[in-house]
Design a protein around this motif. Structure first.
Motif, PDB file in Angstrom:
ATOM      1  N   ALA A 180      20.307  80.925 -48.695  1.00 22.88           N
ATOM      2  CA  ALA A 180      19.695  80.037 -49.691  1.00 22.88           C
ATOM      3  C   ALA A 180      18.212  79.785 -49.416  1.00 22.88           C
ATOM      4  O   ALA A 180      17.460  79.429 -50.334  1.00 22.88           O
ATOM      5  CB  ALA A 180      20.449  78.704 -49.730  1.00 22.88           C
ATOM      6  N   ARG A 181      17.799  79.973 -48.190  1.00 21.97           N
ATOM      7  CA  ARG A 181      16.375  79.771 -47.858  1.00 21.97           C
ATOM      8  C   ARG A 181      15.497  80.855 -48.464  1.00 21.97           C
ATOM      9  O   ARG A 181      14.293  80.669 -48.598  1.00 21.97           O
ATOM     10  CB  ARG A 181      16.183  79.757 -46.342  1.00 21.97           C
ATOM     11  N   GLY A 182      16.084  81.965 -48.802  1.00 23.62           N
ATOM     12  CA  GLY A 182      15.308  83.051 -49.387  1.00 23.62           C
ATOM     13  C   GLY A 182      14.486  83.814 -48.372  1.00 23.62           C
ATOM     14  O   GLY A 182      13.483  84.439 -48.723  1.00 23.62           O
ATOM     15  N   GLY A 183      14.897  83.760 -47.109  1.00 25.03           N
ATOM     16  CA  GLY A 183      14.151  84.439 -46.058  1.00 25.03           C
ATOM     17  C   GLY A 183      13.276  83.484 -45.267  1.00 25.03           C
ATOM     18  O   GLY A 183      13.402  82.258 -45.363  1.00 25.03           O
ATOM     19  N   LEU A 184      12.362  84.027 -44.482  1.00 25.45           N
ATOM     20  CA  LEU A 184      11.480  83.230 -43.639  1.00 25.45           C
ATOM     21  C   LEU A 184      10.033  83.426 -44.046  1.00 25.45           C
ATOM     22  O   LEU A 184       9.638  84.508 -44.490  1.00 25.45           O
ATOM     23  CB  LEU A 184      11.636  83.637 -42.166  1.00 25.45           C
ATOM     24  N   THR A 185       9.243  82.376 -43.892  1.00 25.61           N
ATOM     25  CA  THR A 185       7.803  82.520 -44.065  1.00 25.61           C
ATOM     26  C   THR A 185       7.217  83.139 -42.803  1.00 25.61           C
ATOM     27  O   THR A 185       7.887  83.245 -41.770  1.00 25.61           O
ATOM     28  CB  THR A 185       7.124  81.173 -44.326  1.00 25.61           C
ATOM     29  N   GLN A 186       5.977  83.517 -42.886  1.00 24.83           N
ATOM     30  CA  GLN A 186       5.304  84.109 -41.731  1.00 24.83           C
ATOM     31  C   GLN A 186       5.275  83.143 -40.564  1.00 24.83           C
ATOM     32  O   GLN A 186       5.532  83.519 -39.413  1.00 24.83           O
ATOM     33  CB  GLN A 186       3.884  84.509 -42.128  1.00 24.83           C
ATOM     34  N   SER A 187       4.978  81.879 -40.836  1.00 17.53           N
ATOM     35  CA  SER A 187       4.926  80.857 -39.783  1.00 17.53           C
ATOM     36  C   SER A 187       6.300  80.612 -39.184  1.00 17.53           C
ATOM     37  O   SER A 187       6.439  80.454 -37.962  1.00 17.53           O
ATOM     38  CB  SER A 187       4.354  79.552 -40.340  1.00 17.53           C
ATOM     39  N   GLU A 188       7.334  80.569 -40.038  1.00 20.28           N
ATOM     40  CA  GLU A 188       8.691  80.350 -39.536  1.00 20.28           C
ATOM     41  C   GLU A 188       9.138  81.498 -38.640  1.00 20.28           C
ATOM     42  O   GLU A 188       9.773  81.286 -37.600  1.00 20.28           O
ATOM     43  CB  GLU A 188       9.650  80.191 -40.719  1.00 20.28           C
ATOM     44  N   LEU A 189       8.785  82.708 -39.031  1.00 16.34           N
ATOM     45  CA  LEU A 189       9.144  83.865 -38.210  1.00 16.34           C
ATOM     46  C   LEU A 189       8.416  83.840 -36.874  1.00 16.34           C
ATOM     47  O   LEU A 189       9.004  84.154 -35.830  1.00 16.34           O
ATOM     48  CB  LEU A 189       8.817  85.153 -38.964  1.00 16.34           C
ATOM     49  N   ALA A 190       7.151  83.431 -36.898  1.00 18.67           N
ATOM     50  CA  ALA A 190       6.382  83.339 -35.652  1.00 18.67           C
ATOM     51  C   ALA A 190       7.022  82.329 -34.699  1.00 18.67           C
ATOM     52  O   ALA A 190       7.188  82.597 -33.504  1.00 18.67           O
ATOM     53  CB  ALA A 190       4.947  82.942 -35.950  1.00 18.67           C
ATOM     54  N   ARG A 191       7.416  81.166 -35.235  1.00 16.14           N
ATOM     55  CA  ARG A 191       8.048  80.145 -34.384  1.00 16.14           C
ATOM     56  C   ARG A 191       9.404  80.617 -33.868  1.00 16.14           C
ATOM     57  O   ARG A 191       9.788  80.333 -32.733  1.00 16.14           O
ATOM     58  CB  ARG A 191       8.201  78.838 -35.162  1.00 16.14           C
ATOM     59  N   THR A 192      10.141  81.339 -34.717  1.00 12.17           N
ATOM     60  CA  THR A 192      11.472  81.802 -34.329  1.00 12.17           C
ATOM     61  C   THR A 192      11.406  82.800 -33.181  1.00 12.17           C
ATOM     62  O   THR A 192      12.181  82.718 -32.215  1.00 12.17           O
ATOM     63  CB  THR A 192      12.182  82.452 -35.530  1.00 12.17           C
ATOM     64  N   VAL A 193      10.476  83.742 -33.272  1.00 17.66           N
ATOM     65  CA  VAL A 193      10.410  84.807 -32.269  1.00 17.66           C
ATOM     66  C   VAL A 193       9.688  84.363 -31.001  1.00 17.66           C
ATOM     67  O   VAL A 193      10.124  84.661 -29.889  1.00 17.66           O
ATOM     68  CB  VAL A 193       9.719  86.052 -32.865  1.00 17.66           C
ATOM     69  N   TYR A 194       8.579  83.631 -31.156  1.00 19.43           N
ATOM     70  CA  TYR A 194       7.769  83.263 -29.997  1.00 19.43           C
ATOM     71  C   TYR A 194       8.167  81.926 -29.394  1.00 19.43           C
ATOM     72  O   TYR A 194       7.926  81.681 -28.212  1.00 19.43           O
ATOM     73  CB  TYR A 194       6.282  83.240 -30.375  1.00 19.43           C
ATOM     74  N   GLY A 195       8.764  81.044 -30.195  1.00 14.68           N
ATOM     75  CA  GLY A 195       9.219  79.758 -29.687  1.00 14.68           C
ATOM     76  C   GLY A 195       8.120  78.987 -28.984  1.00 14.68           C
ATOM     77  O   GLY A 195       7.014  78.833 -29.510  1.00 14.68           O
TER      78      GLY A 195
END
Length: 462
Positions: free
Chosen positions: A359-374
């Motif tokens: 339902a989120r429709g994927g991740l934004t660039q910032s969300e992906l950065a936080r997810t991978v790099y933490g």
């Protein structure tokens, strides 16, 4: 110095009709002011809020002789971005040398450079070679020229050589015309119009005036070294490395750091540049292995034998940040592997998000950065360097058909398109459009159907 007139200009640069091959119009000047302000703010933020130097890096002496023809001079600007600081290099032998890069303008760099020149017996600079436009590499040009005038009696400004970014407020200076106008002796200089000479010197001293460097240009005016320019865009659009032919080594600029990975503005170009550097080093190593032993009685200065400082082995990288990389081919392989590993992590994060929260429709660039790099990097590095790296990987994944990009503009932001910005400031239209897209439009990324199918097949197989 411009004393050795025939060799001041690298081979391959054609003569121009004017000393200034490109003129600065009002639009160019405004763009230059805008970019100078942006660069200064970025450098200030990075230096003061970017965090400390990463742990575990070796301490580097302010001045270090690395080989018979290479002396490293630290820029005095350590940070999370620049590691121990920006490396500048005095290159050559004898009283006149090349200087590669100039730091960001810290007073301690001039202190270090003065000490290095006096220790090496250097009294003149043939020119300043610049790897790219970033402030921590070009910020000290004015200070270097002032030093050469004040303490070494230079009569003409030291020419700076860089790939000119036309349209970014940078001006192209023609080295041949400089020689023709200023001359190489007092008699020649007196024969030219004093006003013309003064105007030319002022133009050269402008912070964004450079002799244009092209791929393959050869700089051989300084004894002991032959430097060949190699175009390596990706980290920056104007990035150049310089091959030291006598050693089979490369001044790597910001393509490769020793202590961290490099950031880039174009991943495809950057990957191609790493491949180019790897081929150069592999050829140098192979050539060294196949060459016959040198005759110790051969005429000519064989500095590898006479100097108390050993030469670096073929395949060496001299990075702009961090210590010398002795096995450059291996390092470039590590860099390539790291990019593949990061790309895999980004795809896995997108797949997981789509499977668990469609339902989120994927991740934004910032969300992906936080997810991978933490929490592995601080907030400033995350919002600047990491954000850009993630964006470049996403662009490549979209081009490869592995990721789908969807842009949406909130309804209440659709009407104020930046048309008035275009009308009021045409020279900044593109910049405003870019920032509008970043600030107003929400862009989300999700794995493609093909990628989801492959992921499902892999999961089933395991």
């Amino acid at each position: 110095g411009l004393r050795d007139a025939p060799q001041t200009r690298p081979r391959g640069i054609p003569p121009q009709h004017d000393c200034l091959a490109s003129k600065r119009d009002p639009t160019t000047s405004l763009r230059a002011m805008f970019e100078s302000l942006t660069e200064s703010v970025s450098a200030f933020v990075g230096a003061n809020f970017g965090g400390p130097v990463p742990r575990g890096l070796p301490a580097l002496h302010p001045v270090t002789r690395l080989s018979p023809t290479v002396v490293r001079v630290l820029g005095g600007n350590p940070s999370a971005f620049t590691l121990q600081g920006t490396n500048a290099y005095l290159i050559g032998t004898g009283a006149t040398r090349w200087l590669l890069d100039t730091g960001e303008g810290k007073p301690v760099f001039i202190t270090n450079l003065r000490a290095a020149m006096k220790a090496e017996g250097v009294t003149a600079l043939e020119g300043i070679l610049l790897t790219h436009w970033h402030l921590d590499h070009v910020g000290g040009i004015g200070d270097v020229r002032a030093l050469m005038k004040r303490e070494f009696g230079a009569k003409q400004p030291v020419l700076a050589y860089k790939h000119v970014r036309h349209g970014h407020g940078e001006m192209e200076v023609d080295a041949e015309a400089v020689i023709r106008v200023t001359g190489t002796s007092d008699e020649t200089e007196r024969g030219n119009d004093a006003n013309e000479i003064d105007a030319l010197k002022k133009a050269i001293e402008q912070s964004r005036s450079y002799v244009h460097v092209r791929d393959g240009d050869v700089f051989d005016a300084v004894p002991g070294v032959t430097l060949r320019a190699v175009f390596t865009p990706g980290h920056a659009e104007d990035h150049f490395c310089f091959v030291l032919e006598e050693e089979g080594s490369i001044f790597a600029g910001d393509c490769v750091l020793n202590g961290n990975t490099a950031v880039f503005e174009n991943l495809s170009q950057y990957s191609a540049s790493l491949d180019t550097m790897k081929r150069e080093l592999q050829n140098a190593v192979a050539s060294a292995k196949n060459s016959t032993a040198r005759d110790s009685d051969r005429s000519g200065n064989d500095l590898r034998r006479t100097s108390t400082t050993a030469s670096q082995p073929p395949g060496t990288l001299y990075p702009s940040h961090g210590d010398v990389v002795v096995d450059g081919v291996k390092k470039l392989g590590v860099y390539a592997k790291h990019r593949v590993t990061r790309e895999k992590a980004f795809v896995e994060a997108l797949v997981k998000s789509w499977e668990t929260e469609p339902a989120r429709g994927g991740l934004t660039q910032s969300e992906l950065a936080r997810t991978v790099y933490g929490n592995s990097v601080n907030w400033l590095v995350l919002k600047t360097a990491v954000w850009g790296i993630v964006g470049q990987h996403l662009q490549k994944l979209v081009e490869d058909g592995r990721v789908v990009m969807e842009k949406k503009t909130p309804w209440f932001l659709k009407w104020p398109e930046p048309l008035f910005w275009r009308a009021a400031s045409p020279f900044l239209a593109k910049e405003f459009e870019i920032w509008w897209e970043r600030l107003a439009m929400e862009t989300r990324y999700r794995p493609s159907a093909r990628e989801m199918s492959e992921s499902a097949s892999t999961s089933a197989a395991t």
